[in-house]
Scaffold this motif. Structure first.
Motif, PDB file in Angstrom:
ATOM      1  N   ARG A  99      -5.212 -65.814  59.648  1.00  0.00           N
ATOM      2  CA  ARG A  99      -5.134 -66.311  58.273  1.00  0.00           C
ATOM      3  C   ARG A  99      -5.221 -67.845  58.268  1.00  0.00           C
ATOM      4  O   ARG A  99      -5.919 -68.435  57.455  1.00  0.00           O
ATOM      5  N   ARG A 100      -4.553 -68.480  59.223  1.00  0.00           N
ATOM      6  CA  ARG A 100      -4.420 -69.941  59.191  1.00  0.00           C
ATOM      7  C   ARG A 100      -5.712 -70.649  59.596  1.00  0.00           C
ATOM      8  O   ARG A 100      -5.924 -71.813  59.250  1.00  0.00           O
ATOM      9  N   MET A 131      -1.681 -61.864  50.000  1.00  0.00           N
ATOM     10  CA  MET A 131      -1.344 -63.228  49.619  1.00  0.00           C
ATOM     11  C   MET A 131      -0.592 -63.307  48.294  1.00  0.00           C
ATOM     12  O   MET A 131       0.145 -64.254  48.063  1.00  0.00           O
ATOM     13  N   ARG A 132      -0.843 -62.341  47.371  1.00  0.00           N
ATOM     14  CA  ARG A 132      -0.242 -62.413  46.030  1.00  0.00           C
ATOM     15  C   ARG A 132       0.097 -61.013  45.546  1.00  0.00           C
ATOM     16  O   ARG A 132      -0.628 -60.059  45.856  1.00  0.00           O
ATOM     17  N   ARG A 140      -4.806 -66.270  40.313  1.00  0.00           N
ATOM     18  CA  ARG A 140      -5.186 -66.921  41.576  1.00  0.00           C
ATOM     19  C   ARG A 140      -6.716 -67.059  41.674  1.00  0.00           C
ATOM     20  O   ARG A 140      -7.232 -68.056  42.195  1.00  0.00           O
ATOM     21  N   GLU A 143      -7.693 -69.983  39.760  1.00  0.00           N
ATOM     22  CA  GLU A 143      -7.344 -71.202  40.525  1.00  0.00           C
ATOM     23  C   GLU A 143      -8.379 -71.488  41.610  1.00  0.00           C
ATOM     24  O   GLU A 143      -8.803 -72.630  41.797  1.00  0.00           O
ATOM     25  N   LEU A 144      -8.789 -70.422  42.303  1.00  0.00           N
ATOM     26  CA  LEU A 144      -9.754 -70.603  43.398  1.00  0.00           C
ATOM     27  C   LEU A 144     -11.101 -71.082  42.861  1.00  0.00           C
ATOM     28  O   LEU A 144     -11.745 -71.957  43.456  1.00  0.00           O
ATOM     29  N   LEU A 176     -10.604 -70.070  51.301  1.00  0.00           N
ATOM     30  CA  LEU A 176      -9.374 -70.727  50.828  1.00  0.00           C
ATOM     31  C   LEU A 176      -8.366 -69.735  50.249  1.00  0.00           C
ATOM     32  O   LEU A 176      -7.180 -70.054  50.123  1.00  0.00           O
ATOM     33  N   GLU A 179      -5.194 -69.329  52.012  1.00  0.00           N
ATOM     34  CA  GLU A 179      -4.465 -70.586  52.231  1.00  0.00           C
ATOM     35  C   GLU A 179      -4.450 -71.022  53.697  1.00  0.00           C
ATOM     36  O   GLU A 179      -3.395 -71.184  54.319  1.00  0.00           O
ATOM     37  N   GLU A 181      -5.041 -73.385  57.112  1.00  0.00           N
ATOM     38  CA  GLU A 181      -4.789 -74.793  57.453  1.00  0.00           C
ATOM     39  C   GLU A 181      -6.011 -75.398  58.136  1.00  0.00           C
ATOM     40  O   GLU A 181      -6.187 -76.603  58.141  1.00  0.00           O
ATOM     41  N   LEU A 211      -5.929 -80.398  49.935  1.00  0.00           N
ATOM     42  CA  LEU A 211      -5.161 -79.306  50.537  1.00  0.00           C
ATOM     43  C   LEU A 211      -4.694 -79.637  51.956  1.00  0.00           C
ATOM     44  O   LEU A 211      -4.165 -78.786  52.655  1.00  0.00           O
ATOM     45  N   LEU A 213      -6.331 -80.056  54.664  1.00  0.00           N
ATOM     46  CA  LEU A 213      -6.947 -79.145  55.636  1.00  0.00           C
ATOM     47  C   LEU A 213      -7.342 -79.891  56.903  1.00  0.00           C
ATOM     48  O   LEU A 213      -7.624 -81.093  56.871  1.00  0.00           O
TER      49      LEU A 213
END
Ligand SMILES: Nc1ncnc2c1ncn2[C@@H]1O[C@H](COP(=O)(O)OP(=O)(O)OP(=O)(O)O)[C@@H](O)[C@H]1O
Ligand SMILES: [Mg+2]
Length: 343
Positions: A99-100, A131-132, A140, A143-144, A176, A179, A181, A211, A213
């Motif tokens: 995920r990261r 994620m949600r 979401r 938002e994306l 994204l 989420e 990194e 963000l 990143l």
């Protein structure tokens, strides 16, 4: 005070692929040939930076990118994320790593399911890592879409209804969604029209700051790499030959191959424009690696030692390393003495 652990460290990584005619060679009793795609690659990536990776076609950029997201398993060496070897993660850590650290692929056409709307594509991405809660997903998605500067009604349309640049924005939104990194972008914009490339790259630059990143930006186009990267790693024949802060690399390359690569891209800086072909000769085959410096067969400054001993990546001033037996190559003092000799 000790230096912070890099977010990612690549430590002596090797990756080989079966060479051509592997089966035929085995049947006829010949030893199989291997393509040495990565040959002792070491570098580190710091949190919040953009590291550009450049080098001519076939030098191992995509192989390295794929190793970084665990799409390929290295044959030797280690890749560490926050100090932990990613090949030895527990299942829960592995899911978190997946995920990261997200990869964005070059071809937005083939990486988006044509039968799914943008909303479905993003819902699927959000679902993979839970994620949600379900009821928050529509918000979401809005938002994306805002994040990648696409209109909200894009959610109900299919990939083929968008231009190449817009599709690449959908690919970025999908990455994204979880989420991440770290974003590994392999030739993010090379399939796009030049006019659209800058928009997508600037979007990535804004997102990186917004963000926080960490971005690994693999590209052919040195102009884009210079624009976006804090540091740049130059690869040649499966090895890193120089890693330097971006502006330092572009103003004073410290490896003959870095210099050749920049000289071959004259549009970078008209003052450096040269009509000579920077790197003479052929790129050696990754099936038969030369024993010494990988660049020896094309280097204008080659000498005996280069053919027998492989130079290690060693310090060339603050934050700079290069793998060359000429420690002064490209150093201001050496450039001055070269100029004196010419005049
Ligand atoms: N799956 C594979 N099987 C066999 N050989 C491979 C495979 N993937 C890459 N290679 C070989 O490994 C070497 C490195 O390839 P890689 O795709 O990493 O280079 P690259 O720097 O990304 O090139 P480009 O700039 O063209 O994208 C090349 O010689 C390539 O032919
Ligand atoms: Mg590639």
């Amino acid at each position: 005070m000790s230096a912070p652990i890099p977010l990612i460290s690549v430590d002596g990584v090797y990756k080989r692929f079966a060479g051509p005619d592997s089966l035929l060679r085995r049947i006829s009793g010949k030893p199989p040939l291997a393509v040495h795609a990565l040959n002792d690659v070491s570098l580190e990536v710091h949190r919040g930076e953009t590291l550009g990776i450049v080098g001519e076609s076939g030098c191992g950029k995509s192989t390295l990118a794929r190793c970084l997201v665990r799409l390929y398993e290295p044959d030797g060496g280690a890749i560490r994320f926050e100090g932990k070897d990613i090949a030895a993660l527990k299942p829960s850590e592995r899911r978190a790593f997946n995920r990261r650290v997200q990869m964005i692929f070059q071809d937005p056409y083939s990486s988006l399911n044509p039968r799914m709307t943008v909303s479905q594509i993003l819902t699927e991405a959000l679902g993979v890592h839970r994620m949600r809660p379900r009821k928050e997903i529509p918000h979401r998605i809005d938002e994306l879409l805002d994040l990648v500067r696409l209109p909200r009604d894009a959610a109900h349309r299919y990939p083929h209804e968008f231009s190449g640049g817009q599709r690449q924005r959908i690919g970025i939104a999908r990455a994204l969604a979880v989420e991440p990194e770290v974003i590994v972008a392999d030739e993010l914009v090379s399939a796009l029209d030049v006019s659209v490339q800058a928009q997508v790259v600037n979007l990535l630059l804004q997102l990186q700051q917004e963000l926080h990143l960490t971005v690994i930006f693999v590209a052919h186009d040195l102009r884009l790499v210079r624009h976006i990267s804090h540091r740049v790693a130059v690869m040649y024949l499966g090895q890193v030959v120089e890693i330097s802060p971006s502006e330092a690399l572009f103003s004073t390359p410290r490896h003959p191959y870095s210099k050749a690569l920049l000289d071959a891209a004259p549009e970078l800086d008209p003052a450096r424009r040269s009509r000579t072909v920077a790197a003479r000769g052929e790129l050696p085959s990754p099936l038969h690696l030369p024993p010494g410096c990988p660049f020896a067969s094309r280097c204008p400054r080659v000498f005996e030692r280069c053919h027998v001993e492989r130079p290690a990546l060693t310090a060339r001033g603050p934050n700079r390393r290069a793998a060359c037996h000429l420690p002064d190559f490209g150093a201001p003092s050496a450039i001055q003495s070269d100029e004196v000799m010419k005049s």
